[in-house]
Scaffold this active site. Sequence first.
Site, PDB file in Angstrom:
ATOM      1  N   GLU A 156      12.333   7.953   0.055  1.00  0.00           N
ATOM      2  CA  GLU A 156      12.080   6.561   0.467  1.00  0.00           C
ATOM      3  C   GLU A 156      13.326   5.784   0.059  1.00  0.00           C
ATOM      4  O   GLU A 156      13.539   5.506  -1.114  1.00  0.00           O
ATOM      5  CB  GLU A 156      10.811   6.036  -0.212  1.00  0.00           C
ATOM      6  N   CYS A 161      12.707  -2.644  -1.883  1.00  0.00           N
ATOM      7  CA  CYS A 161      13.109  -1.772  -0.776  1.00  0.00           C
ATOM      8  C   CYS A 161      12.554  -2.261   0.551  1.00  0.00           C
ATOM      9  O   CYS A 161      13.022  -1.843   1.610  1.00  0.00           O
ATOM     10  CB  CYS A 161      12.668  -0.339  -1.044  1.00  0.00           C
TER      11      CYS A 161
END
Length: 676
Positions: free
Chosen positions: A258, A297
Amino acid sequence: MTVQNISSYGYGQWIAPGAGARNIASAITGDVIATAGNDALNVQGMLDYAREVGGPALRQLTFHDRARMLKALAMHLRDHRPALYDLSFDTGATQADHMIDIDGGIGTMLVFASKGRKEMPDAHVYVDGETEQLSRNGTFLGQHICTPLQGVAIHINAFNFPVWGMLEKLAPTLLAGVPAIVKPATNSCYVTELCVKLMLDANILPAGALQLVTGGLGDMLDHLTCQDAVAFTGSADTALKLRSNPLILQNSVRFTSEADSLNASILGPDAVPGTPEFDLFVKEVSREMTTKAGQKCTAIRRIIAPENTVPAVIEALSNRLSKTVIGDPRLDTTRMGALVSESQKRDVLEKAALIGTEAERVFGDPDNFAVQGAGAEKGAFVPPMLYHCANPDTAQRVHDTEAFGPVSTLMGYRDLDHAIELVNRGQGSLVASVITHDPQVARSVALGAGAYHGRLYFNNRDSMGESTGHGSPLPHMVHGGPGRAGGGEELGGIRGVKHYMQRTAIQGSPDILTAIGESWVPGATEITGPAHPFTRKFGELSIGETLNTAPRTITLDDIEHFASFTGDTFYAHMDDAAAQRNPFFPGRVAHGYLLLSFAAGMFVEPNEGPVLANTGLDSLRFMKPVSAGDAIKVRLTVRKKTKRNEDYGEVRWHVTLTNQSDELVAEYELMTMNAY
């Protein structure tokens, strides 16, 4: 000031920092507050301890045992949140940021605990999907099952969420039955260390289920096998380096990434100034720029708006950002704290300058901004910075450069197709949002951009009161994305648990599949119990225990009475000529629900007993119509048992209705709660 020694935890003991340890500074003051790392860590010993001690202990537990374990851990951490809050301030995070990281992590663990009890069996094997009939007479069947990997999961986490980043990976891993070695980013590992200590001190986890590395992993990745897994959160460059490890490639080690991405938000063409959607858009972008000082993120890096609204967006967003109070995160009045470190500050400013070669900074000056209660020159503070790119078609850096801080770039689009083209220029993101009240706009973006984004978030006046926000990954939904975002998936409910399990196709007789899956398969051996199954307690019932009823003949009076009593006078039940014109019916037929009602009357035991409640009916199918004069009989079989508490459990019964020719008429699953 006392400097903390941040320890690792391996093979059942705490290991103090040693050779290779590095200093960790406060994001607020720049002063050294901790030291972490030990190059002499016995990484092979940690792997062996997880595989030989932690894994077997976890696999002895059922999914429900492990779900209860997760809930107990989460409740224990909930009681100790203040200590985690206090320690987290030095990462630069505000109290509002703590709620996302600490409370969000605990909440994620609770969701997996709940889903484990509700959606997984109280067993050691997860049955994935329905059986497949591989033979004419059903004596040879196929089934997919999932079982835990017999290795260890290595979790490499980013600095921005030292608690959530660990717990969102740890919860599905432990629920799957796999031990974990957690390696947090060193800059904020002191918060993770406290969280791990709290969990270990609670004596809830089996030995070897959880280990911690504060500092570098050494050559741990060089010792992984096909039964191990790596889950990474961080930069795309680091992800590429790690996944290219020759042993990871050679052994086909599962690697989930990720990575950072150029997430975007689109202002729909209908969301003009003055609409609720325009105001919502400005609010969402501002929040995503400033929460965690933009160190998320999922933060919005690219703002995509209709060309004719760009000036209004700049004005509204600048006005809102100007109200952001930057400063010491321990102060109640602070709305945005510091970046995690001085090195992160340098990186953000360098990346912002690179973006500035293609875009004009229209808000925020890193050389001139106020910091409340702290010194901008000492702490890792930067202001929110908004850029405007006038030529997004020819620009490149705004689409491939992420300043991992409170930095976003606004660009205009000509029409919706152009907006979709721009949002996809990021070459893969974790999330893209669309603020629109027009369902057709939402559909066009979903079709045109879905392949490039792990999550699409649509919001408008109808949903904004309860929406969770552009930047909030939820444990129920997948978190990850294609391309630059890493190409992986996390969370997503039980999908996330399966990442740490092996799906295996099994083939064999119904009895074999029943034994493996701990769930009765049609065609398997039927057991005749000593008494009516409704008179037997949960613990007395056996998988496969079956009741076969005597037949009952359906009459025309039954059909007409049911129609009159219920009001269901659909023509197929009342008009023989009309029913014959229907290709599915030979003439007047019995109501399906009449058959179900009669079936219940045929298998039920009316007296008070251990059956407490009928809680539902699943997978109902009608296979063949029943006419007046046909006779039906019922088979009731214990398919699966799930203990719910000390007082009762759920029994799933497989129910079939057949006619006088033994042809299948109807089939369904009945759920009851039975006293234990």
